[in-house]
Design a protein around this motif. Structure first.
Motif, mmCIF file in Angstrom:
data_model
loop_
_atom_site.group_PDB
_atom_site.id
_atom_site.type_symbol
_atom_site.label_atom_id
_atom_site.label_comp_id
_atom_site.label_asym_id
_atom_site.label_seq_id
_atom_site.Cartn_x
_atom_site.Cartn_y
_atom_site.Cartn_z
ATOM 1 N N VAL A 45 0.835 -1.204 0.000
ATOM 2 C CA VAL A 45 0.000 0.000 0.000
ATOM 3 C C VAL A 45 0.868 1.251 0.000
ATOM 4 O O VAL A 45 0.577 2.218 -0.705
ATOM 5 C CB VAL A 45 -0.973 -0.005 1.207
ATOM 6 C CG1 VAL A 45 -1.661 1.336 1.367
ATOM 7 C CG2 VAL A 45 -2.001 -1.114 1.030
ATOM 8 N N TRP A 46 1.967 1.243 0.756
ATOM 9 C CA TRP A 46 2.861 2.410 0.786
ATOM 10 C C TRP A 46 3.403 2.698 -0.610
ATOM 11 O O TRP A 46 3.391 3.838 -1.058
ATOM 12 C CB TRP A 46 4.016 2.175 1.766
ATOM 13 C CG TRP A 46 4.900 3.377 1.896
ATOM 14 C CD1 TRP A 46 4.693 4.463 2.688
ATOM 15 C CD2 TRP A 46 6.112 3.637 1.187
ATOM 16 N NE1 TRP A 46 5.703 5.376 2.532
ATOM 17 C CE2 TRP A 46 6.595 4.894 1.609
ATOM 18 C CE3 TRP A 46 6.844 2.934 0.244
ATOM 19 C CZ2 TRP A 46 7.769 5.444 1.126
ATOM 20 C CZ3 TRP A 46 8.009 3.481 -0.235
ATOM 21 C CH2 TRP A 46 8.456 4.724 0.204
ATOM 22 N N HIS A 47 3.864 1.666 -1.298
ATOM 23 C CA HIS A 47 4.387 1.866 -2.658
ATOM 24 C C HIS A 47 3.284 2.352 -3.593
ATOM 25 O O HIS A 47 3.510 3.237 -4.421
ATOM 26 C CB HIS A 47 5.004 0.576 -3.201
ATOM 27 C CG HIS A 47 6.350 0.270 -2.630
ATOM 28 N ND1 HIS A 47 7.461 1.041 -2.864
ATOM 29 C CD2 HIS A 47 6.751 -0.731 -1.818
ATOM 30 C CE1 HIS A 47 8.499 0.524 -2.231
ATOM 31 N NE2 HIS A 47 8.092 -0.546 -1.582
ATOM 32 N N ALA A 48 2.097 1.793 -3.478
ATOM 33 C CA ALA A 48 0.986 2.187 -4.354
ATOM 34 C C ALA A 48 0.537 3.617 -4.062
ATOM 35 O O ALA A 48 0.265 4.392 -4.984
ATOM 36 C CB ALA A 48 -0.179 1.224 -4.179
ATOM 37 N N ALA A 49 0.462 4.000 -2.787
ATOM 38 C CA ALA A 49 -0.028 5.331 -2.410
ATOM 39 C C ALA A 49 0.980 6.427 -2.742
ATOM 40 O O ALA A 49 0.601 7.523 -3.144
ATOM 41 C CB ALA A 49 -0.362 5.370 -0.919
ATOM 42 N N THR A 50 2.274 6.143 -2.599
ATOM 43 C CA THR A 50 3.289 7.171 -2.843
ATOM 44 C C THR A 50 3.756 7.192 -4.289
ATOM 45 O O THR A 50 4.391 8.140 -4.722
ATOM 46 C CB THR A 50 4.517 6.963 -1.939
ATOM 47 O OG1 THR A 50 5.117 5.696 -2.240
ATOM 48 C CG2 THR A 50 4.142 7.046 -0.472
ATOM 49 N N GLY A 51 3.463 6.116 -5.022
ATOM 50 C CA GLY A 51 3.918 6.037 -6.403
ATOM 51 C C GLY A 51 5.403 5.753 -6.527
ATOM 52 O O GLY A 51 5.963 5.818 -7.612
ATOM 53 N N LYS A 52 6.047 5.410 -5.412
ATOM 54 C CA LYS A 52 7.483 5.100 -5.447
ATOM 55 C C LYS A 52 7.659 3.625 -5.808
ATOM 56 O O LYS A 52 7.067 2.757 -5.186
ATOM 57 C CB LYS A 52 8.122 5.393 -4.093
ATOM 58 C CG LYS A 52 8.110 6.853 -3.752
ATOM 59 C CD LYS A 52 8.805 7.102 -2.444
ATOM 60 C CE LYS A 52 8.783 8.596 -2.147
ATOM 61 N NZ LYS A 52 9.436 8.908 -0.894
ATOM 62 N N PRO A 53 8.476 3.355 -6.801
ATOM 63 C CA PRO A 53 8.667 1.958 -7.202
ATOM 64 C C PRO A 53 9.504 1.197 -6.178
ATOM 65 O O PRO A 53 10.288 1.786 -5.432
ATOM 66 C CB PRO A 53 9.420 2.074 -8.528
ATOM 67 C CG PRO A 53 10.147 3.371 -8.426
ATOM 68 C CD PRO A 53 9.247 4.277 -7.612
ATOM 69 N N ARG A 54 9.313 -0.110 -6.159
ATOM 70 C CA ARG A 54 10.171 -0.947 -5.325
ATOM 71 C C ARG A 54 11.571 -0.935 -5.915
ATOM 72 O O ARG A 54 11.749 -0.823 -7.130
ATOM 73 C CB ARG A 54 9.637 -2.368 -5.283
ATOM 74 C CG ARG A 54 8.282 -2.456 -4.610
ATOM 75 C CD ARG A 54 7.778 -3.858 -4.549
ATOM 76 N NE ARG A 54 7.550 -4.383 -5.896
ATOM 77 C CZ ARG A 54 7.210 -5.627 -6.173
ATOM 78 N NH1 ARG A 54 7.049 -6.484 -5.203
ATOM 79 N NH2 ARG A 54 7.015 -6.014 -7.400
ATOM 80 N N THR A 55 12.579 -1.066 -5.065
ATOM 81 C CA THR A 55 13.950 -1.078 -5.564
ATOM 82 C C THR A 55 14.425 -2.485 -5.883
ATOM 83 O O THR A 55 15.473 -2.661 -6.453
ATOM 84 C CB THR A 55 14.902 -0.444 -4.540
ATOM 85 O OG1 THR A 55 14.800 -1.162 -3.297
ATOM 86 C CG2 THR A 55 14.556 1.018 -4.316
ATOM 87 N N PHE A 56 13.642 -3.483 -5.512
ATOM 88 C CA PHE A 56 14.011 -4.861 -5.809
ATOM 89 C C PHE A 56 12.756 -5.632 -6.174
ATOM 90 O O PHE A 56 11.727 -5.493 -5.528
ATOM 91 C CB PHE A 56 14.668 -5.532 -4.595
ATOM 92 C CG PHE A 56 14.897 -7.010 -4.806
ATOM 93 C CD1 PHE A 56 15.981 -7.447 -5.536
ATOM 94 C CD2 PHE A 56 14.034 -7.941 -4.287
ATOM 95 C CE1 PHE A 56 16.193 -8.801 -5.745
ATOM 96 C CE2 PHE A 56 14.236 -9.305 -4.489
ATOM 97 C CZ PHE A 56 15.323 -9.727 -5.220
#
Length: 66
Positions: A45-56
Motif C-alpha cells: 500500500v505504501w508503494h501504491a499510495a506514494t507512487g514510489k517503485p520498489r527497488t528490488f
C-alpha cells in the motif's frame, strides 16, 4: 539473503548460512508468522499510495550455486 516464514526461526541454520554460506549478509524478517502478511500488505500500500517503485523485484526463485 533474506529469509522469512517459519524457516527463518531456525537460529542454528541462520548462523551457519552467515558463517559458511556464500552470502555476505543474511537478513531474517522479524515478523516470520502471520504478522508478515500484514507487513507485506502495508509495504504494498505504501508503494501504491506514494507512487514510489520498489527497488528490488524477485524475478525467479533459484537456489544459489555453491
Amino acid at each position: 539473503m533474506c529469509l522469512s516464514g517459519g524457516v527463518a526461526l531456525h537460529s542454528v541454520m541462520n548462523a551457519r548460512l552467515l558463517k559458511d554460506g556464500p552470502f555476505d549478509d543474511v537478513f531474517m524478517q522479524p515478523a516470520v508468522g502471520d504478522a508478515g502478511n500484514a507487513l507485506g500488505a502495508a509495504l504494498h500500500v505504501w508503494h501504491a499510495a506514494t507512487g514510489k517503485p520498489r527497488t528490488f523485484e524477485m524475478e525467479h526463485a533459484v537456489r544459489s550455486p555453491r
